[in-house]
Enzyme design. Structure first.
Site, PDB file in Angstrom:
ATOM      1  CB  CYS A  42      24.179  93.077  45.008  1.00  0.00           C
ATOM      2  SG  CYS A  42      24.843  91.424  44.786  1.00  0.00           S
ATOM      3  CG  ASN A  75      22.147  87.411  43.562  1.00  0.00           C
ATOM      4  OD1 ASN A  75      22.295  88.399  42.840  1.00  0.00           O
ATOM      5  ND2 ASN A  75      22.577  87.375  44.811  1.00  0.00           N
ATOM      6  CG  HIS A 112      20.339  92.450  45.135  1.00  0.00           C
ATOM      7  ND1 HIS A 112      20.505  92.058  43.837  1.00  0.00           N
ATOM      8  CD2 HIS A 112      21.111  91.620  45.898  1.00  0.00           C
ATOM      9  CE1 HIS A 112      21.351  91.044  43.806  1.00  0.00           C
ATOM     10  NE2 HIS A 112      21.739  90.767  45.047  1.00  0.00           N
TER      11      HIS A 112
HETATM   12  N1  COA Z   1      23.166  72.105  47.510  1.00  0.00           N
HETATM   13  C1  COA Z   1      23.082  71.220  48.528  1.00  0.00           C
HETATM   14  N2  COA Z   1      23.665  71.417  49.722  1.00  0.00           N
HETATM   15  C2  COA Z   1      24.351  72.550  49.901  1.00  0.00           C
HETATM   16  C3  COA Z   1      24.477  73.508  48.876  1.00  0.00           C
HETATM   17  C4  COA Z   1      23.843  73.247  47.648  1.00  0.00           C
HETATM   18  N3  COA Z   1      23.904  74.103  46.619  1.00  0.00           N
HETATM   19  N4  COA Z   1      25.223  74.525  49.340  1.00  0.00           N
HETATM   20  C5  COA Z   1      25.545  74.238  50.607  1.00  0.00           C
HETATM   21  N5  COA Z   1      25.043  73.038  50.940  1.00  0.00           N
HETATM   22  C6  COA Z   1      25.143  72.334  52.218  1.00  0.00           C
HETATM   23  C7  COA Z   1      26.307  72.800  53.042  1.00  0.00           C
HETATM   24  O1  COA Z   1      27.486  72.145  52.646  1.00  0.00           O
HETATM   25  C8  COA Z   1      25.873  72.438  54.421  1.00  0.00           C
HETATM   26  O2  COA Z   1      26.112  71.080  54.615  1.00  0.00           O
HETATM   27  P1  COA Z   1      26.638  70.564  56.044  1.00  0.00           P
HETATM   28  O3  COA Z   1      25.575  70.940  57.027  1.00  0.00           O
HETATM   29  O4  COA Z   1      26.781  69.097  55.815  1.00  0.00           O
HETATM   30  O5  COA Z   1      27.930  71.268  56.281  1.00  0.00           O
HETATM   31  C9  COA Z   1      24.359  72.615  54.395  1.00  0.00           C
HETATM   32  O6  COA Z   1      23.993  72.617  53.004  1.00  0.00           O
HETATM   33  C10 COA Z   1      23.889  73.890  55.042  1.00  0.00           C
HETATM   34  O7  COA Z   1      24.700  74.912  54.563  1.00  0.00           O
HETATM   35  P2  COA Z   1      24.597  76.355  55.154  1.00  0.00           P
HETATM   36  O8  COA Z   1      25.636  77.199  54.484  1.00  0.00           O
HETATM   37  O9  COA Z   1      24.542  76.294  56.623  1.00  0.00           O
HETATM   38  O10 COA Z   1      23.157  76.744  54.633  1.00  0.00           O
HETATM   39  P3  COA Z   1      22.360  78.051  54.914  1.00  0.00           P
HETATM   40  O11 COA Z   1      21.083  77.686  55.569  1.00  0.00           O
HETATM   41  O12 COA Z   1      23.186  79.129  55.547  1.00  0.00           O
HETATM   42  O13 COA Z   1      21.996  78.513  53.454  1.00  0.00           O
HETATM   43  C11 COA Z   1      22.613  80.112  51.792  1.00  0.00           C
HETATM   44  C12 COA Z   1      23.011  78.849  52.563  1.00  0.00           C
HETATM   45  C13 COA Z   1      23.772  80.489  50.896  1.00  0.00           C
HETATM   46  C14 COA Z   1      21.380  79.818  50.941  1.00  0.00           C
HETATM   47  C15 COA Z   1      22.302  81.213  52.830  1.00  0.00           C
HETATM   48  O14 COA Z   1      23.347  81.358  53.727  1.00  0.00           O
HETATM   49  C16 COA Z   1      22.029  82.521  52.174  1.00  0.00           C
HETATM   50  O15 COA Z   1      21.005  82.699  51.556  1.00  0.00           O
HETATM   51  N6  COA Z   1      22.956  83.522  52.354  1.00  0.00           N
HETATM   52  C17 COA Z   1      22.854  84.795  51.686  1.00  0.00           C
HETATM   53  C18 COA Z   1      23.234  84.588  50.284  1.00  0.00           C
HETATM   54  C19 COA Z   1      23.057  85.788  49.430  1.00  0.00           C
HETATM   55  O16 COA Z   1      21.973  86.273  49.302  1.00  0.00           O
HETATM   56  N7  COA Z   1      24.130  86.234  48.823  1.00  0.00           N
HETATM   57  C20 COA Z   1      24.144  87.305  47.913  1.00  0.00           C
HETATM   58  C21 COA Z   1      23.980  88.583  48.627  1.00  0.00           C
HETATM   59  S1  COA Z   1      24.023  89.840  47.513  1.00  0.00           S
END
Ligand code: COA
Length: 330
Positions: A113, A287, A257
């Site tokens: 990224c 993204n 980004h």
């Molecule tokens: N659809 C539905 N549910 C989903 C899912 C999806 N696409 N992806 C994950 N889940 C579920 C998980 O399994 C979890 O379920 P559980 O509580 O039963 O275990 C629940 O949703 C919460 O997951 P969690 O990982 O705790 O969510 P979060 O609030 O951390 O959000 C992201 C996940 C990925 C959106 C968040 O962590 C994020 O934005 N991270 C940065 C990502 C990013 O920008 N990456 C690129 C950087 S360059």
């Protein structure tokens, strides 16, 4: 020393649009979950026949038209990508050939990224020293080809999109142009956002085990990535401000980004500005990794959000971890 300046911009996304609900055919997810957590509503994905270099070519042609530059004037091609058409050589090499260029230097930057800002930083050095006059820098990704389209990979699968953004960098004849760039990396936590295979570290080439365990799909520890992103974005933006004796009030637009709308909101809060200062188009594209900053920059410019004399900051964070910024007077 010459100052370098962006004289052309262009972007291209594939025709195929996938709304959040369209992803339900492969994984257990919902429009509500995706919108709430990321701000994404839809993304563009390549067709089977399209490669990152095709997207790069279309974006490059637009940037060249805006700059009024013919292919024969380009004397270096840099492509920021983790979606190489082939394991080697790189996309810049394919793009060179598709542009009908011969003999000029080409190389890829694999800093995920942050790679477009890294590319801008490298190109800026070549222009400053006078070694090159016209450089094409492209961010291009076809990530839909290797994300895990099952419930196992849904946390990443819903976030990523395909596309390309391109810029032409040339010598500036006035005060406008790139004021500074900063690039950083810290490999200690690289396994929080990585793709393990195919690789040459032990037994992680293509084999039954790597395929069975999904190591050929990207993996992300979302929470850790989030935590680091909201720390590094403001840090590297402040670095750019300090270097140029600017304050955040002097900045017309921060173009981060496009990782996640919630990350951008947290960054805006830490910078003490509203979301009117932090550009976002993630709802339309998801993204797009190395392509997201040049796509956002091209759109912001086309929308009239950046005018001559404005100060803007490009800021990146991603796998590696890597992070980077560029301060520009337009
Ligand atoms: N659809 C539905 N549910 C989903 C899912 C999806 N696409 N992806 C994950 N889940 C579920 C998980 O399994 C979890 O379920 P559980 O509580 O039963 O275990 C629940 O949703 C919460 O997951 P969690 O990982 O705790 O969510 P979060 O609030 O951390 O959000 C992201 C996940 C990925 C959106 C968040 O962590 C994020 O934005 N991270 C940065 C990502 C990013 O920008 N990456 C690129 C950087 S360059």
């Amino acid at each position: 020393m010459y100052r370098s300046k962006i004289t052309g911009l262009g972007f291209h996304v594939p025709d195929r649009i996938l709304k959040n609900d369209d992803l339900k055919q492969w994984m257990d997810t919902s429009d509500e979950w995706i919108r709430e957590r990321s701000g994404i509503q839809e993304r563009h994905w390549v067709s089977e026949k399209e490669a990152a270099s095709d997207l790069a070519l279309a974006a490059s042609k637009k940037a060249m038209i805006m700059a009024g530059v013919g292919a024969d004037e380009i004397d270096l091609v840099i492509v920021a990508t983790i979606s190489s058409d082939y394991f080697f050589p790189g996309v810049a090499n394919q793009l060179q050939s598709k542009l009908g260029l011969r003999t000029v230097g080409t190389f890829d930057i694999k800093v995920a990224c942050s790679a477009f800002v890294y590319g801008l930083s490298i190109a800026d050095q070549f222009i400053k020293t006078g070694q090159h006059k016209t450089i094409l820098i492209v961010g291009a990704e076809a990530q839909s080809k290797y994300i895990d389209l099952t419930t196992r990979g849904r946390d990443m699968g819903v976030l990523f999109g395909d596309g390309a953004g391109a810029a032409i960098l040339q010598q500036s004849g006035d005060e406008s142009g790139i004021l500074s760039t900063h690039i950083h990396s810290d490999g200690a936590d690289m396994k929080n956002l990585w793709m393990e295979a195919p690789g040459t570290s032990g037994n992680n080439w293509m084999n039954r085990e790597t395929l069975k365990n999904g190591l050929h799909h990207p993996y992300m520890n979302g929470r850790e990535v989030f935590r680091n992103a909201v720390r590094r974005f403001p840090e590297v933006i402040h670095e750019a401000l300090e270097e140029n004796n600017l304050s955040i009030e002097d900045i017309k637009l921060v173009i981060p980004h496009q990782a996640n709308y919630r990350i951008s909101q947290a960054v805006a809060k830490r910078l003490g500005v509203g979301m009117d200062v932090v550009y976002s188009n993630i709802h339309k594209y998801g993204n797009t990794t190395a392509a997201s900053i040049p796509i956002a920059l091209t759109e912001a410019h086309a929308e009239g959000r950046i005018e001559r004399g404005d100060h803007i900051i490009l800021a990146a964070f991603g796998a590696g971890y890597s992070w980077a910024s560029a301060a520009i007077r337009w």
